[in-house]
Design a protein around this motif. Structure first.
Motif, mmCIF file in Angstrom:
data_model
loop_
_atom_site.group_PDB
_atom_site.id
_atom_site.type_symbol
_atom_site.label_atom_id
_atom_site.label_comp_id
_atom_site.label_asym_id
_atom_site.label_seq_id
_atom_site.Cartn_x
_atom_site.Cartn_y
_atom_site.Cartn_z
ATOM 1 N N THR A 192 26.516 -4.369 -14.024
ATOM 2 C CA THR A 192 26.162 -3.784 -15.014
ATOM 3 C C THR A 192 24.653 -3.833 -15.249
ATOM 4 O O THR A 192 24.173 -5.041 -15.071
ATOM 5 N N GLU A 193 23.913 -2.933 -15.658
ATOM 6 C CA GLU A 193 22.456 -2.855 -15.700
ATOM 7 C C GLU A 193 22.058 -2.709 -17.082
ATOM 8 O O GLU A 193 22.669 -2.077 -18.092
ATOM 9 N N TYR A 194 20.913 -3.597 -17.307
ATOM 10 C CA TYR A 194 20.288 -3.730 -18.803
ATOM 11 C C TYR A 194 18.949 -3.368 -18.566
ATOM 12 O O TYR A 194 18.309 -3.859 -17.769
ATOM 13 N N TYR A 195 18.647 -2.800 -19.647
ATOM 14 C CA TYR A 195 17.020 -2.565 -19.761
ATOM 15 C C TYR A 195 16.637 -2.912 -21.349
ATOM 16 O O TYR A 195 17.159 -2.420 -22.170
ATOM 17 N N ASP A 196 15.757 -3.811 -21.350
ATOM 18 C CA ASP A 196 15.109 -4.035 -22.669
ATOM 19 C C ASP A 196 16.242 -4.629 -23.578
ATOM 20 O O ASP A 196 16.229 -4.108 -24.830
ATOM 21 N N ASP A 197 17.009 -5.387 -23.192
ATOM 22 C CA ASP A 197 18.436 -5.725 -23.934
ATOM 23 C C ASP A 197 18.202 -7.021 -24.234
ATOM 24 O O ASP A 197 18.601 -7.810 -23.418
ATOM 25 N N PRO A 198 18.366 -7.332 -25.640
ATOM 26 C CA PRO A 198 18.214 -8.735 -25.809
ATOM 27 C C PRO A 198 19.718 -9.394 -25.652
ATOM 28 O O PRO A 198 19.651 -10.915 -25.632
ATOM 29 N N GLU A 199 20.717 -8.617 -25.462
ATOM 30 C CA GLU A 199 21.838 -9.322 -25.250
ATOM 31 C C GLU A 199 22.028 -9.233 -23.717
ATOM 32 O O GLU A 199 23.291 -9.944 -23.062
ATOM 33 N N ALA A 200 21.143 -9.081 -22.600
ATOM 34 C CA ALA A 200 21.207 -9.026 -21.468
ATOM 35 C C ALA A 200 21.096 -10.781 -20.701
ATOM 36 O O ALA A 200 20.580 -11.435 -21.613
ATOM 37 N N PRO A 201 22.119 -10.941 -19.786
ATOM 38 C CA PRO A 201 21.936 -12.282 -19.419
ATOM 39 C C PRO A 201 20.865 -12.632 -18.597
ATOM 40 O O PRO A 201 20.089 -11.851 -18.191
ATOM 41 N N ILE A 202 20.459 -13.855 -18.649
ATOM 42 C CA ILE A 202 19.080 -14.424 -18.225
ATOM 43 C C ILE A 202 19.363 -14.182 -16.578
ATOM 44 O O ILE A 202 20.358 -14.829 -16.011
ATOM 45 N N PRO A 203 18.385 -13.721 -15.747
ATOM 46 C CA PRO A 203 18.354 -13.531 -14.365
ATOM 47 C C PRO A 203 18.470 -14.882 -13.817
ATOM 48 O O PRO A 203 17.810 -16.155 -14.217
ATOM 49 N N GLU B 88 24.919 3.371 3.648
ATOM 50 C CA GLU B 88 25.402 4.134 2.692
ATOM 51 C C GLU B 88 25.684 5.423 2.622
ATOM 52 O O GLU B 88 26.836 6.144 1.986
ATOM 53 N N THR B 89 25.345 6.564 3.440
ATOM 54 C CA THR B 89 25.268 7.710 3.510
ATOM 55 C C THR B 89 25.547 8.422 5.014
ATOM 56 O O THR B 89 25.998 9.567 5.089
ATOM 57 N N GLY B 90 25.490 7.560 6.124
ATOM 58 C CA GLY B 90 25.686 7.957 7.484
ATOM 59 C C GLY B 90 24.416 9.058 8.149
ATOM 60 O O GLY B 90 24.474 9.385 8.921
ATOM 61 N N LEU B 91 23.485 9.213 7.256
ATOM 62 C CA LEU B 91 22.395 9.623 7.429
ATOM 63 C C LEU B 91 21.121 8.826 8.124
ATOM 64 O O LEU B 91 20.767 7.877 7.678
ATOM 65 N N ASP B 92 20.526 9.345 9.247
ATOM 66 C CA ASP B 92 19.395 8.818 9.900
ATOM 67 C C ASP B 92 18.181 9.493 9.089
ATOM 68 O O ASP B 92 18.026 10.711 9.012
ATOM 69 N N VAL B 93 17.155 8.520 8.600
ATOM 70 C CA VAL B 93 15.936 8.973 7.962
ATOM 71 C C VAL B 93 14.719 8.392 8.446
ATOM 72 O O VAL B 93 14.808 7.349 9.254
ATOM 73 N N GLU B 94 13.377 9.086 8.213
ATOM 74 C CA GLU B 94 12.372 8.396 8.552
ATOM 75 C C GLU B 94 11.569 8.378 7.126
ATOM 76 O O GLU B 94 11.889 9.390 6.380
ATOM 77 N N ILE B 95 10.990 7.131 7.044
ATOM 78 C CA ILE B 95 10.061 7.202 5.703
ATOM 79 C C ILE B 95 8.839 8.158 6.010
ATOM 80 O O ILE B 95 8.221 7.938 6.883
ATOM 81 N N THR B 96 8.520 8.750 4.658
ATOM 82 C CA THR B 96 7.478 9.622 4.707
ATOM 83 C C THR B 96 6.630 9.291 3.520
ATOM 84 O O THR B 96 5.142 10.020 3.319
ATOM 85 N N GLY B 97 6.648 8.413 2.826
ATOM 86 C CA GLY B 97 5.836 8.121 1.491
ATOM 87 C C GLY B 97 6.409 6.983 0.870
ATOM 88 O O GLY B 97 7.466 6.346 0.909
ATOM 89 N N LEU B 98 5.728 6.911 -0.217
ATOM 90 C CA LEU B 98 6.104 5.811 -1.120
ATOM 91 C C LEU B 98 5.978 6.386 -2.746
ATOM 92 O O LEU B 98 5.222 7.264 -3.157
ATOM 93 N N VAL B 99 7.141 6.296 -3.409
ATOM 94 C CA VAL B 99 7.214 6.846 -4.825
ATOM 95 C C VAL B 99 6.781 5.620 -5.789
ATOM 96 O O VAL B 99 5.966 5.737 -6.607
ATOM 97 N N GLY B 100 6.765 4.370 -5.497
ATOM 98 C CA GLY B 100 6.445 3.297 -6.310
ATOM 99 C C GLY B 100 7.279 2.071 -6.183
ATOM 100 O O GLY B 100 8.076 1.800 -5.430
ATOM 101 N N THR B 101 6.723 1.047 -6.923
ATOM 102 C CA THR B 101 7.147 -0.265 -7.149
ATOM 103 C C THR B 101 7.751 -0.323 -8.297
ATOM 104 O O THR B 101 7.229 -0.255 -9.377
ATOM 105 N N TYR B 102 9.331 -1.135 -8.411
ATOM 106 C CA TYR B 102 9.594 -1.215 -9.724
ATOM 107 C C TYR B 102 10.070 -2.848 -9.802
ATOM 108 O O TYR B 102 11.172 -3.279 -9.224
ATOM 109 N N THR B 103 9.313 -3.446 -10.794
ATOM 110 C CA THR B 103 9.542 -4.954 -10.919
ATOM 111 C C THR B 103 9.684 -5.061 -12.148
ATOM 112 O O THR B 103 9.293 -6.586 -12.568
ATOM 113 N N ASP B 104 9.817 -4.540 -13.375
ATOM 114 C CA ASP B 104 9.847 -4.669 -14.601
ATOM 115 C C ASP B 104 11.054 -5.852 -14.913
ATOM 116 O O ASP B 104 12.248 -5.458 -14.588
ATOM 117 N N PRO B 105 10.705 -6.787 -15.537
ATOM 118 C CA PRO B 105 11.550 -8.102 -15.721
ATOM 119 C C PRO B 105 12.538 -7.564 -16.714
ATOM 120 O O PRO B 105 13.590 -8.382 -17.132
#
Length: 156
Positions: A4-15, A68-85
């Protein structure tokens, strides 16, 4: 194992864990984006997962896409970093993670699209069709950043 994913939810369990993870926006020649419907949440998401000891973060993204998909890929760039507590992911085994994900862009180099035990559906989706799919808003944020043609990766 359910999650279950929570975002900015006071009811979310503590990591109780921080896990370094990678995901990838994999596109085809038509500009469609590869999404998987996850077995643990029933939601569509970008392929990705935790980095293993002894591998790089781009290597983790490549491995996770293949697993997860059976496909081989090469990395071409960076979308971003996602570390929001405020983004917390709770698993049915009691693990509760604070989000830590680096999202890359990638292109297919080989393999055959196949469903793994982590998904019930795989599909390349045109950007205009994303709104019609059940996708957690934190995944939508990554997709929005990718589609927004940002001048620099998202740092958050």
């Amino acid at each position: 194992m359910a999650r279950t994913e929570y975002y900015d939810d006071p009811e979310a369990p503590i990591p109780n864990r921080l896990v370094v993870a990678a995901s990838a926006v994999v596109t085809d020649a038509l500009g469609r984006i590869l999404l998987q419907r996850r077995t643990d949440s029933g939601l569509y998401a970008l392929p990705g997962g935790a980095m293993d000891l002894g591998e790089s973060l781009p290597g983790a993204a490549i491995r996770e896409v293949r697993e997860e998909t059976g496909l081989d890929v090469e990395i071409t760039g960076l979308v971003g970093t996602y570390t929001d507590p405020r983004h917390v992911i709770a698993y049915s085994d009691g693990e509760v993670r604070q989000q830590f994900n680096v999202c890359f862009t990638a292109r297919v180099t080989g393999g055959t699209l196949r469903i793994s035990d982590e998904s019930t559906d795989l599909r390349f989706v045109a950007p205009g069709e994303l709104d019609g799919l059940p996708i957690h808003h934190t995944q939508r944020l990554r997709l929005r950043h990718f589609l927004g043609d940002r001048p620099a990766p998202y740092l958050g």
